[in-house]
Design an enzyme around this catalytic site. Structure first.
Site: not given
Ligand SMILES: Nc1ncnc2c1ncn2[C@@H]1O[C@H](COP(=O)(O)OP(=O)(O)O)[C@@H](O)[C@H]1O
Ligand SMILES: O=P(O)(O)OC[C@H]1O[C@](O)(COP(=O)(O)O)[C@@H](O)[C@@H]1O
Length: 380
Positions: A296, A197-198, A77, A293, A154-155
Site C-alpha cells: 500500500r 493482501m486481499g 476504521r 503493508h 487496493i483490493d
Molecule cells: N457494514 C457496515 N455498516 C456500517 N459501517 C461500516 C460497515 N462496514 C464498514 N463500515 C465503516 O467503514 C469503515 C471502513 O470500512 P472497511 O471495510 O475497513 O474499509 P473499506 O472502506 O476500505 O472497505 C469501518 O471502520 C466502519 O466504520
Molecule cells: O492492516 P489493515 O489496515 O487493517 O488492512 C488490511 C486490509 O486492508 C486492505 O489492504 C485494503 O482493504 P480495504 O481497502 O477494504 O480497507 C486489505 O487488502 C487488507 O485485508
C-alpha cells in the site's frame, strides 16, 4: 452550503490526488464554495470539529501532495458503526452507541452546512456513509444531503468501476517484490510462498501472480487453488522440467478460509515430498514471505493518479451540477466509477449490494492464470 471530503478504510495510493482533484475542480467551477476536510475517516465527523476537521481549506492545503502515498487527511476504521449479529449480548448497547455516533455526525454536518459528502474508500466505507446519510436525513429531513463515493481500495473489489484508486500502485509494488525475490530464490533453487493482501477478494494476488510470472496462485474465492496436493503436483512437474525456482502467490484470505497454518502446511508438504526430493537430489527448500503493508506504500503510479483525477473531477460535477458533466442529473447517493477512460455513476445502494466483487472461476483473469501457470497436466 459546503462540500465535505474524507478518506476511509485502508489507505490507497492516489487518495491524495483524488482529494486534490475534487478540490481543484470544485474551486474551478465556484471559487467561493466552502470545502471541509474531515480527518481520520468517519472519526472526523463525530469529534470536536475544531480538531477533527479543516474548514474552508484553501489551495495551499492540496499543494505538494499529488506524489505522496497514503492520505494526508488521514483515514481510519470506526468500530462504532459496526453492529454484532442481532441477539448478541452487547447488541442493544452497540445500537445505542452507534445511534449516538450518528447523531453527533449528523449535527456536525448540519452545523457545517455540508450538503455533499465525498467519501473516498471501499465498500465498507460506503456502507458506513450510507447510514450516515440516512441518519442525517432522519434528523434534518428538510436539508438536502448527498453522499458521493469515490472507489479507493487496493483490493479492486468494488462493483460499479473497472478500477479503484490504489490498485495499480499495489499491483506494481507486489510485482516489484516478486522480481526482487526471484534473485535470491533463483540463487538458492528455492520455492517461495508470498502472501499478498486481499482478505475477501483475490484480485491483487491473482493479477500480481500473472504479471510477476508466478508458478502458482491461491485465492480465497476458488477453493481448488488451496489444495496443497495439487500445488505439490504442479511443482513436481516443474522440477521434472528443470525449473530452478518457484513463486507461489497466496492472498491473505486463504489463511482465513483454509486455515491459519496454510502456508506452513504447504511448506512442510513441499519439503517432505519424496518425488520432488528424488528429482532434485535433495529436499526442496521453501521460504515464506509477506509483502504486507508495503503493497500500500510509496508514490502512486501515473495510472492511479490519472484515475484519481478523473474520479475526483466526476465527484465535483455531481456535487455542483447534480450529475456528470454533459449527462443527466442523478438522484440520491452515488459512486463515481470508471469504464475505460470514461466516468460512470452507479447508485450507492447498487454498489453496496453487489460488492465485494469477487473472482470467479469464469473470470477472465482467473482463466488466464490457469493457462499461464504451472500445472501437472502441462504437456510441454
Ligand atoms: N457494514 C457496515 N455498516 C456500517 N459501517 C461500516 C460497515 N462496514 C464498514 N463500515 C465503516 O467503514 C469503515 C471502513 O470500512 P472497511 O471495510 O475497513 O474499509 P473499506 O472502506 O476500505 O472497505 C469501518 O471502520 C466502519 O466504520
Ligand atoms: O492492516 P489493515 O489496515 O487493517 O488492512 C488490511 C486490509 O486492508 C486492505 O489492504 C485494503 O482493504 P480495504 O481497502 O477494504 O480497507 C486489505 O487488502 C487488507 O485485508
Amino acid at each position: 452550503m459546503s462540500i465535505g471530503i474524507l478518506t476511509s478504510g485502508g489507505d490507497a495510493p492516489g487518495m491524495n490526488a483524488a482529494v486534490r482533484a475534487a478540490f481543484r475542480c470544485l474551486k474551478m467551477r465556484d471559487p467561493d464554495c466552502e470545502i471541509v476536510f474531515f480527518r481520520d475517516g468517519f472519526r472526523g465527523l463525530a469529534r470536536r470539529l475544531d480538531s477533527s476537521s479543516d474548514r474552508n481549506v484553501d489551495r495551499r492545503a492540496v499543494r505538494d501532495i499529488i506524489h505522496r502515498g497514503g492520505t494526508f487527511i488521514g483515514t481510519g476504521r470506526v468500530p462504532e458503526l459496526l453492529l454484532p449479529p442481532e441477539g448478541h449480548a452487547s447488541y442493544a448497547e452497540r445500537v445505542a452507541a452507534r445511534d449516538d455516533f450518528l447523531k453527533v455526525a449528523a449535527i456536525n454536518l448540519y452545523q457545517m452546512r455540508v450538503d455533499n459528502l465525498i467519501v473516498i474508500g471501499g465498500d465498507g466505507s460506503f456502507r458506513g456513509a450510507r447510514i450516515i446519510g440516512e441518519a442525517f436525513r432522519q434528523h434534518f429531513p428538510r436539508r438536502p444531503f448527498r453522499v458521493i463515493g469515490i472507489p479507493g481500495t487496493i483490493d479492486n473489489d468494488l462493483h460499479g468501476t473497472e478500477y479503484s484508486i490504489g490498485y495499480d500502485t499495489a499491483l506494481n509494488n507486489v510485482v516489484d517484490a516478486i522480481r526482487k525475490l526471484r534473485d535470491t530464490i533463483e540463487s538458492h533453487r528455492r520455492a517461495i510462498i508470498l502472501e499478498v493482501m486481499g482478505n475477501t477478494s483475490g484480485w491483487l494476488a491473482l493479477q500480481s501472480a500473472i504479471a510477476g510470472g508466478a508458478a502458482v496462485v491461491a485465492i480465497p474465492e476458488v477453493e481448488e487453488t488451496w489444495d496443497h496436493d495439487r500445488i505439490v503436483r504442479s511443482l513436481d512437474a516443474g522440477v521434472r522440467r528443470d525449473y530452478r525456482y518457484f513463486i507461489i502467490v497466496v492472498a491473505e484470505g486463504v489463511r482465513r478460509r483454509a486455515g491459519e497454518d496454510w502456508c506452513e502446511g504447504l511448506k512442510h508438504k513441499l519439503e517432505s515430498d519424496r518425488a520432488i526430493e528424488s528429482h532434485l537430489g535433495h529436499p526442496m527448500e521453501v521460504r515464506i514471505n509477506s509483502v504486507g503493508h508495503i503493497a500500500r506504500g510509496g508514490s502512486p503510479t501515473a495510472l492511479d493518479n490519472t484515475l484519481a483525477g478523473l474520479l475526483g473531477s466526476g465527484a465535483a460535477d455531481v456535487a455542483q451540477i447534480g450529475g456528470l458533466d454533459g449527462q443527466p442529473a442523478a438522484e440520491g447517493d452515488v459512486m463515481v466509477g470508471c469504464r475505460g477512460p470514461r466516468t460512470i455513476l452507479t447508485s450507492l445502494d447498487e454498489v453496496i449490494d453487489c460488492s465485494p466483487r469477487l473472482v470467479t472461476r469464469d473470470s477472465e483473469l482467473y482463466q488466464l492464470s490457469q493457462r499461464l501457470m504451472l500445472s501437472a497436466e502441462q504437456p510441454f
